[in-house]
Design an enzyme around this catalytic site. Structure first.
Site, PDB file in Angstrom:
ATOM      1  N   GLU A 104      -8.774   1.593   6.064  1.00  0.00           N
ATOM      2  CA  GLU A 104      -9.395   1.149   4.811  1.00  0.00           C
ATOM      3  C   GLU A 104      -9.244  -0.371   4.658  1.00  0.00           C
ATOM      4  O   GLU A 104     -10.213  -1.086   4.424  1.00  0.00           O
ATOM      5  CB  GLU A 104      -8.733   1.862   3.637  1.00  0.00           C
ATOM      6  CG  GLU A 104      -9.242   1.413   2.278  1.00  0.00           C
ATOM      7  CD  GLU A 104      -8.421   2.010   1.131  1.00  0.00           C
ATOM      8  OE1 GLU A 104      -8.910   1.952  -0.004  1.00  0.00           O
ATOM      9  OE2 GLU A 104      -7.306   2.508   1.372  1.00  0.00           O
ATOM     10  N   HIS A 105      -8.010  -0.864   4.735  1.00  0.00           N
ATOM     11  CA  HIS A 105      -7.739  -2.295   4.673  1.00  0.00           C
ATOM     12  C   HIS A 105      -7.186  -2.746   6.021  1.00  0.00           C
ATOM     13  O   HIS A 105      -6.310  -2.087   6.573  1.00  0.00           O
ATOM     14  CB  HIS A 105      -6.681  -2.628   3.608  1.00  0.00           C
ATOM     15  CG  HIS A 105      -6.940  -2.031   2.274  1.00  0.00           C
ATOM     16  ND1 HIS A 105      -6.265  -0.918   1.792  1.00  0.00           N
ATOM     17  CD2 HIS A 105      -7.807  -2.391   1.290  1.00  0.00           C
ATOM     18  CE1 HIS A 105      -6.701  -0.624   0.580  1.00  0.00           C
ATOM     19  NE2 HIS A 105      -7.640  -1.495   0.252  1.00  0.00           N
ATOM     20  N   GLN A 116       0.816  -1.212   0.000  1.00  0.00           N
ATOM     21  CA  GLN A 116       0.000   0.000   0.000  1.00  0.00           C
ATOM     22  C   GLN A 116       0.848   1.259   0.000  1.00  0.00           C
ATOM     23  O   GLN A 116       0.463   2.281  -0.565  1.00  0.00           O
ATOM     24  CB  GLN A 116      -0.943   0.006   1.209  1.00  0.00           C
ATOM     25  CG  GLN A 116      -1.956  -1.111   1.186  1.00  0.00           C
ATOM     26  CD  GLN A 116      -2.711  -1.170  -0.139  1.00  0.00           C
ATOM     27  OE1 GLN A 116      -3.518  -0.296  -0.438  1.00  0.00           O
ATOM     28  NE2 GLN A 116      -2.447  -2.193  -0.940  1.00  0.00           N
ATOM     29  N   HIS A 121     -49.257  22.671  13.500  1.00  0.00           N
ATOM     30  CA  HIS A 121     -49.048  21.232  13.635  1.00  0.00           C
ATOM     31  C   HIS A 121     -50.131  20.635  14.538  1.00  0.00           C
ATOM     32  O   HIS A 121     -50.745  19.606  14.218  1.00  0.00           O
ATOM     33  CB  HIS A 121     -47.672  20.939  14.251  1.00  0.00           C
ATOM     34  CG  HIS A 121     -46.536  20.992  13.287  1.00  0.00           C
ATOM     35  ND1 HIS A 121     -46.195  22.118  12.605  1.00  0.00           N
ATOM     36  CD2 HIS A 121     -45.646  20.023  12.906  1.00  0.00           C
ATOM     37  CE1 HIS A 121     -45.140  21.870  11.845  1.00  0.00           C
ATOM     38  NE2 HIS A 121     -44.797  20.591  12.004  1.00  0.00           N
TER      39      HIS A 121
END
Length: 226
Positions: A119-120, A57, A212
């Site tokens: 991420e990994h 990586q 409302h």
């Protein structure tokens, strides 16, 4: 290019910033990149495998991060030595060295893995499936010594557009879910609404939203007192 409703997929820093700029006018999957890997390992891990996977990586980008989280100080030193050896053999050495200098870490701890939300994440431990049950935050989890990260890049099958920069705490990998839009559906009969309508009017009046409250009230004018 005509306006779209959703933009998905990774890209360089310009793509990431463009997605961030248009978010709100259109939907996006996440802001992806730079690439990250976290290897969670104990004393049983092969330091040569760990070093090779961290560098896989680091070669992506000078801003990529490669982190080893381990319970073994001995493994930490062995992995560091293996990385030094690999750097002299592999291409893109300059990119990997800058990545490791800026965003490479070896941490002798376990609890930091969920905080980093990588991420990994590779798990190389004696009981990786047991460790996996304690992982809450990661884009993709690779289990065991032979499930290296490039397997996910090229062959395994799950989508490899993954959350980065700690966003795995609240983002998931890109999947079919990202192309599904949901609507809430509400249905009450008069009989179902009648027992609760005064409670709803009360809440609305507390917020001084009288219209409302009135929207509820008019439906039961025929049986309201006073």
């Amino acid at each position: 290019i005509p306006k779209v409703d959703k933009i998905v997929g990774p890209g360089n820093i310009f793509v990431a910033l463009a997605k961030k700029a248009v978010y709100g006018n259109v939907s996006i999957d996440s802001i992806a990149g730079p690439s990250e890997i976290l290897v969670l390992a104990d004393e049983t891990a092969n330091p040569r495998y760990v070093a090779a996977d961290l560098l896989s990586q680091a070669e992506h980008d000078e801003m990529a991060s490669a982190i080893l989280v381990t319970t073994s100080e001995e493994l930490a030193h062995k992995v560091s030595d293996e990385i030094d050896g690999f750097l002299n053999q592999l291409s893109r050495k300059e990119i990997m060295e800058k990545s490791l200098d800026s965003f490479g870490y070896i941490l002798v701890a376990i609890d930091t893995a969920n905080a980093i939300a990588s991420e990994h994440m590779e798990i190389m431990t004696a009981n990786p499936f047991d460790v996996m049950t304690r992982i809450k935050n990661a884009g993709a989890i690779f289990i065991g010594a032979y499930s290296c990260e490039p397997l996910g890049d090229y062959f395994a099958g799950p989508n490899h557009v993954l959350p980065t920069n700690g966003t795995a705490k609240f983002f998931s990998p890109l999947s079919v879910d990202d192309f599904i839009k949901k609507s809430s559906v509400i249905y009450y009969s008069r009989e179902a609404l009648e027992p609760v309508h005064k409670d709803i009017e009360f809440f609305a009046k507390q917020e001084q939203l009288t219209a409302h409250a009135n929207s509820m009230k008019v439906r039961f004018e025929d049986n309201q007192e006073g």
